[in-house]
Scaffold this active site. Structure first.
Site, PDB file in Angstrom:
ATOM      1  N   THR A   1       0.730  -1.003  -0.175  1.00  0.00           N
ATOM      2  CA  THR A   1      -0.110   0.539   0.212  1.00  0.00           C
ATOM      3  C   THR A   1       1.087   1.012  -0.315  1.00  0.00           C
ATOM      4  OG1 THR A   1      -0.274  -0.410   2.565  1.00  0.00           O
ATOM      5  CG2 THR A   1      -2.633  -1.468   1.233  1.00  0.00           C
ATOM      6  N   GLU A   2       1.704   1.428   0.697  1.00  0.00           N
ATOM      7  CA  GLU A   2       3.103   1.800   0.015  1.00  0.00           C
ATOM      8  C   GLU A   2       3.779   2.046  -0.057  1.00  0.00           C
ATOM      9  OE1 GLU A   2       2.843   4.941   3.908  1.00  0.00           O
ATOM     10  OE2 GLU A   2       0.799   5.323   2.860  1.00  0.00           O
ATOM     11  N   ASN A   3       5.176   2.165  -1.148  1.00  0.00           N
ATOM     12  CA  ASN A   3       6.693   2.175  -1.331  1.00  0.00           C
ATOM     13  C   ASN A   3       6.628   3.556  -2.449  1.00  0.00           C
ATOM     14  OD1 ASN A   3       8.245   0.765  -3.083  1.00  0.00           O
ATOM     15  ND2 ASN A   3       8.799   0.171  -1.446  1.00  0.00           N
TER      16      ASN A   3
END
EC number: 3.2.1.21
Length: 569
Positions: free
Chosen positions: A412-414
């Site tokens: 969901t976040e990178n």
């Protein structure tokens, strides 16, 4: 004229051995230097992310209530340069333009959050529902679906209604569990027929530690040794209650899923042959990811947290552990409340033990008895905490597989930031980061990790919390000094677009051409961005300098004429 920024060239650290060899993942046979050319499974979902406070702006427009971040950013000295998210990217008014950008990139999904105070200004469903706020998210969701982009919706990305903080102490109070459930239930009722992927909380570690332990983030409370644990305890309960609400009331008719998004760095032992280093690295991950994941998957806190915090609490003369306790009923209620795991991951640390005597005071960080180290060779283009260490991503994904029964995972976040005085849209370091990290994720999929999607952080440059606008994670550059908040594509837009269209890395020759082609496209964007201040400069010249010069010319001409007349007389 806009000057280009030159970044240092970095060498990536060679792969080191892991904590222990896995039957399905032999760490010793995977060298860091080997790039894996292959593609992701059919149906793999590619996306980009944002959050309400970081991008929407419109902080007091159309009936929105104040959030803890609206209040926190108004306290001088809390945010770099005293920036606020009052206008930010103006996403509230420009969401249609942003969806056009997403469509051009061929994104499969968009991960965004709903602002609790935009829908419930006081935080309470029983007091007032703001229909203008509801309509904004309806319009956003409808346009995403019209463009075949799947909405992945986060219910809480840190913007608690300020009134709930003032009246009840925010997440320090167990009453938040029911208030959050009311808000979530309203979202399911209004949007659930179209939204099929719900995330209760984004990065609760940061909410708890930075909001209630260190005070770096809103609401800025410094309750060392207790605040983070109490906030986390209530957040876990709130997550479980919302999952059960959806499961009982909405799942059968809406056919959606509810998960949570946990952010964690990987912890690698400094010395793989040293058992104490190995245990410290394990402890680091359990105090980070396991703090939330273990109760949700297994029903209770990691044993190492209970042992360490309990022992230190005893040494401090306390009658009970500072880590709250789940009752047997709560354990069974919380266990299994995760249809999919959202995973945020950015970087890695080397870990070694470090003893913190109890006499020095109690805190979450002292409870862990460890030290975090970094390799000076690791690239660090932006945020002081973020180093590019791709191999840690694969290890983290395999850890999730092994520890929690190989759940369905959505990254969901990178992403990676830059912190530069000047602006260069040819962000070669970000392209390298995405290439390396996504490739490690591809290797993890090959290892059998059940990764279903990837979300680049972030779609746009936005408000980066206590760092204000000084750090930029975006694929698109936002000119915050311009009232229209124009967006300019960085080279990484084209690079990421090629990864999406190829669903991975088909072959070496093609992949090597991507970066070159992407850099070619960013030159024109740099020229467009350079033209903005130039146009402003030209307007200043025409409005101030030219009239001034003309006035001087008239005066000099008059003086010269006067002298001529005198000469004739």
């Amino acid at each position: 004229m806009l000057q280009r920024c030159i970044l240092r060239t970095y060498h990536v650290l060679a792969l080191v051995l892991c904590v222990s060899a896995r039957e399905d993942f032999d760490w010793t046979k995977n060298e860091k230097t080997s790039f894996y050319y292959s593609t992701f499974p059919t149906g793999f979902s590619w996306g980009a992310g944002s959050s309400a406070y970081q991008t929407e702006g419109a902080w007091n427009i159309d009936g929105k209530g104040m959030s803890i971040w609206d209040a926190f950013t108004r306290k001088k000295g809390k945010i770099f340069l005293n920036d606020t998210g009052d206008t930010s990217c103006d996403g509230y008014n420009k969401f249609k333009d942003d969806i056009t950008l997403m469509k051009d990139m061929k994104l499969n999904h968009y991960r965004f959050s709903i602002s609790w105070p935009r829908i419930l200004p006081s935080g309470l469903k029983s007091e007032h529902i703001n229909e203008k706020g509801i309509k904004y998210y309806e319009d956003l969701i409808n346009m995403l679906l019209d463009n075949k982009i799947t909405p992945i919706v986060i219910l809480y990305h840190w913007d608690l209604p300020q009134l709930l903080q003032e009246k009840y102490g925010g997440w320090q109070n167990v009453t938040m569990v029911n208030y959050f459930n009311d808000f979530a239930n309203l979202c399911f009722e209004r949007f659930g027929h179209k939204v099929k992927y719900w995330i209760t909380f984004n990065n609760p570690w940061s909410i708890a530690v930075e909001g209630y332990e260190t005070g770096e983030h809103a609401p800025g409370m410094k309750l060392k040794g207790t605040g983070a644990y109490k906030a986390a305890h209530h957040i876990i309960k709130a997550h479980a209650k919302v999952w059960h609400t959806y499961d009982m009331q909405w799942r059968s008719k809406q056919k959606g899923m509810v998960g949570i998004s946990l952010t964690a760095d990987w912890g690698e032992p400094v010395d793989i042959s040293n058992q104490r280093d190995i245990e410290a690295a394990e402890r680091y991950i359990q105090f980070y990811l396991g703090w939330f994941a273990t109760p949700i998957f297994n029903g209770d806190y990691p044993q190492v947290m209970k042992d360490y915090i309990g022992r230190k609490s005893g040494q401090q003369g306390l009658g009970a552990s500072r880590l709250p306790v789940f009752s047997p009923q709560e354990k069974s209620y919380i266990k299994g409340t995760c249809d999919f795991l959202g995973l945020g991951h950015f970087t890695t640390r080397y870990i070694t033990p470090k003893n913190y005597p109890s006499g020095l005071g109690d805190s979450y960080f002292a409870d862990r008895d460890l030290a975090e180290l970094v390799d000076p060779k690791w690239p660090d283009p932006g945020s002081e905490w973020l180093y590019s260490v791709p191999w840690g991503f694969r290890r983290m994904l395999n850890f999730v597989k092994t520890q929690y029964g190989n759940p369905m995972v959505y990254v969901t976040e990178n992403g990676v930031s830059e912190k530069m005085v000047c602006t260069d849209l040819c962000d070669d370091w970000r392209m390298q980061y995405f290439k390396d990290y996504i490739n490690e994720m591809l290797k993890a999929v090959k290892d059998g990790v059940n990764v279903k999607g990837y979300t680049a952080w972030s779609l746009l440059d936005n408000f980066e919390w206590d760092e204000g606008f000084s750090e930029r994670f975006g694929l698109y550059y936002v000119d915050f000094s311009n009232k229209n908040k124009p967006r300019y594509p960085k080279a990484s837009v084209q690079f990421y677009k090629r990864i999406i269209s190829s669903n991975g890395f088909p072959n070496q020759r093609e992949v090597e051409s991507w970066k070159r082609k992407s850099v070619e496209t960013c030159a024109s964007s740099n020229q467009l961005l350079a033209a903005d201040p130039l146009i402003g400069h030209m307007e200043m010249v025409s409005e101030i300098v030219i009239p001034t010069v003309c006035t001087l010319c008239i005066l000099l001409s008059a003086v010269f004429l006067m002298f001529l007349l005198r000469g004739r007389i």
